[in-house]
Design a protein around this motif. Structure first.
Motif, mmCIF file in Angstrom:
data_model
loop_
_atom_site.group_PDB
_atom_site.id
_atom_site.type_symbol
_atom_site.label_atom_id
_atom_site.label_comp_id
_atom_site.label_asym_id
_atom_site.label_seq_id
_atom_site.Cartn_x
_atom_site.Cartn_y
_atom_site.Cartn_z
ATOM 1 N N GLY A 54 0.842 -1.187 0.000
ATOM 2 C CA GLY A 54 0.000 0.000 0.000
ATOM 3 C C GLY A 54 0.878 1.239 0.000
ATOM 4 N N ILE A 55 0.465 2.243 -0.754
ATOM 5 C CA ILE A 55 1.152 3.537 -0.731
ATOM 6 C C ILE A 55 0.088 4.601 -0.510
ATOM 7 C CG2 ILE A 55 2.618 5.174 -1.977
ATOM 8 C CD1 ILE A 55 3.589 2.869 -3.745
ATOM 9 N N THR A 56 0.246 5.369 0.558
ATOM 10 C CA THR A 56 -0.629 6.508 0.802
ATOM 11 C C THR A 56 0.250 7.738 0.894
ATOM 12 O OG1 THR A 56 -2.286 5.196 1.978
ATOM 13 C CG2 THR A 56 -2.277 7.556 2.415
ATOM 14 N N VAL A 57 -0.055 8.729 0.062
ATOM 15 C CA VAL A 57 0.696 9.983 0.110
ATOM 16 C C VAL A 57 -0.261 11.078 0.543
ATOM 17 C CG1 VAL A 57 2.249 11.534 -1.111
ATOM 18 C CG2 VAL A 57 2.039 9.161 -1.882
ATOM 19 N N SER A 58 0.040 11.718 1.670
ATOM 20 C CA SER A 58 -0.767 12.861 2.098
ATOM 21 C C SER A 58 0.066 14.128 1.914
ATOM 22 C CB SER A 58 -1.231 12.711 3.554
ATOM 23 O OG SER A 58 -0.134 12.585 4.424
ATOM 24 N N TYR A 59 -0.622 15.205 1.532
ATOM 25 C CA TYR A 59 0.051 16.455 1.189
ATOM 26 C C TYR A 59 -0.321 17.528 2.202
ATOM 27 C CZ TYR A 59 0.788 13.934 -3.144
ATOM 28 O OH TYR A 59 1.150 12.984 -4.061
ATOM 29 N N TRP A 60 0.671 18.337 2.574
ATOM 30 C CA TRP A 60 0.532 19.289 3.674
ATOM 31 C C TRP A 60 1.220 20.605 3.356
ATOM 32 C CZ3 TRP A 60 -2.478 17.588 7.686
ATOM 33 C CH2 TRP A 60 -2.732 16.196 7.726
ATOM 34 N N GLN A 61 0.713 21.668 3.999
ATOM 35 C CA GLN A 61 1.237 23.002 3.742
ATOM 36 C C GLN A 61 2.622 23.217 4.336
ATOM 37 O OE1 GLN A 61 -1.639 26.035 5.116
ATOM 38 N NE2 GLN A 61 -2.150 26.094 2.938
ATOM 39 N N SER A 62 2.920 22.561 5.438
ATOM 40 C CA SER A 62 4.159 22.857 6.174
ATOM 41 C C SER A 62 4.591 21.652 7.009
ATOM 42 C CB SER A 62 3.916 24.039 7.121
ATOM 43 O OG SER A 62 2.994 23.638 8.125
ATOM 44 N N PRO A 63 5.859 21.618 7.416
ATOM 45 C CA PRO A 63 6.312 20.568 8.344
ATOM 46 C C PRO A 63 5.522 20.597 9.655
ATOM 47 C CG PRO A 63 8.199 21.705 7.386
ATOM 48 C CD PRO A 63 6.989 22.480 6.985
ATOM 49 N N GLU A 64 5.094 21.785 10.087
ATOM 50 C CA GLU A 64 4.336 21.902 11.336
ATOM 51 C C GLU A 64 2.980 21.202 11.216
ATOM 52 O OE1 GLU A 64 5.975 24.498 9.807
ATOM 53 O OE2 GLU A 64 7.594 24.153 11.248
ATOM 54 N N SER A 65 2.329 21.343 10.062
ATOM 55 C CA SER A 65 1.016 20.692 9.912
ATOM 56 C C SER A 65 1.186 19.174 9.928
ATOM 57 C CB SER A 65 0.300 21.181 8.647
ATOM 58 O OG SER A 65 1.087 21.020 7.486
ATOM 59 N N ILE A 66 2.312 18.669 9.422
ATOM 60 C CA ILE A 66 2.597 17.224 9.482
ATOM 61 C C ILE A 66 2.831 16.786 10.930
ATOM 62 C CG2 ILE A 66 4.303 15.447 8.869
ATOM 63 C CD1 ILE A 66 4.626 16.893 6.145
ATOM 64 N N LYS A 67 3.603 17.576 11.662
ATOM 65 C CA LYS A 67 3.859 17.244 13.083
ATOM 66 C C LYS A 67 2.572 17.242 13.895
ATOM 67 C CE LYS A 67 8.587 18.853 13.401
ATOM 68 N NZ LYS A 67 9.094 20.183 13.025
ATOM 69 N N ASN A 68 1.721 18.230 13.657
ATOM 70 C CA ASN A 68 0.452 18.295 14.396
ATOM 71 C C ASN A 68 -0.431 17.079 14.104
ATOM 72 O OD1 ASN A 68 1.194 20.708 15.519
ATOM 73 N ND2 ASN A 68 0.080 21.951 14.013
ATOM 74 N N TRP A 69 -0.468 16.664 12.842
ATOM 75 C CA TRP A 69 -1.277 15.497 12.480
ATOM 76 C C TRP A 69 -0.725 14.228 13.133
ATOM 77 C CZ3 TRP A 69 -5.466 13.212 11.766
ATOM 78 C CH2 TRP A 69 -5.594 12.007 11.071
ATOM 79 N N LYS A 70 0.605 14.102 13.137
ATOM 80 C CA LYS A 70 1.207 12.927 13.776
ATOM 81 C C LYS A 70 0.863 12.875 15.266
ATOM 82 C CE LYS A 70 5.397 10.221 14.254
ATOM 83 N NZ LYS A 70 6.813 10.247 14.624
#
Lengths: 103, 103
Positions: A54-70
């Motif tokens: 499986g490959i899931t690619v999610s796209y985000w505005q900034s590294p911070e938005s990725i950290k918050n989601w994690k």
């Protein structure tokens, strides 16, 4: 189905996985995570496909938005179940999209 | 099946596509492109999955190795057929992998 992302630069999480045979609640949780991710600040879109892997690619505005989601509480529970029962193996890669083009 | 990539930083091409119904020579050409890519300088690995959409992520040592692969003569022919008959729509995103972790 192909995410309608803005002009680069933006960020992505490439999640490549191999599932175990365990299915309990996986589909429900996966669906819930797609819905929840889409409500997060900085979320730009997601693409997903699976056959042997499986490959899931999610796209985000900034590294911070990725950290918050994690660090999202419900997502952390999904990640814990992922490690404990749904995934035999996975790799997560965080990247900066520098350029794109399309047909 | 999950690419065994080195420590970041390295680069990736995320190719997301929707196929037409046209299949002639597609499987042969796809197989040939996987084999040929693997012989290119700077190639680090590839991951691919398809159900409703296809996602292929290839990993590379540098932006130059990505440019060289895009300009490869046999690959250019495959790209031309891709635009003309195999793909209804695609998006290519070039990115720099900054961080990764795995299970």
């Amino acid at each position: 189905m192909i995410a309608n992302t803005p002009q680069p630069p933006y960020y992505a999480v490439i999640f490549t996985s191999i599932r175990t045979g365990v299915n309990d609640d996986y589909d429900d949780m996966a669906g819930e995570m797609f819905r929840l991710a889409a409500t997060q600040e900085g979320f730009l879109g997601v693409e997903s496909a699976r056959n042997k892997i499986g490959i899931t690619v999610s796209y985000w505005q900034s590294p911070e938005s990725i950290k918050n989601w994690k660090a999202n509480t419900q997502h952390m529970l999904a990640q814990k179940y992922g490690r404990e029962k749904w995934y035999a193996k996975y790799k997560v890669r965080i990247c900066k999209i520098e350029h794109d083009y399309e047909l």
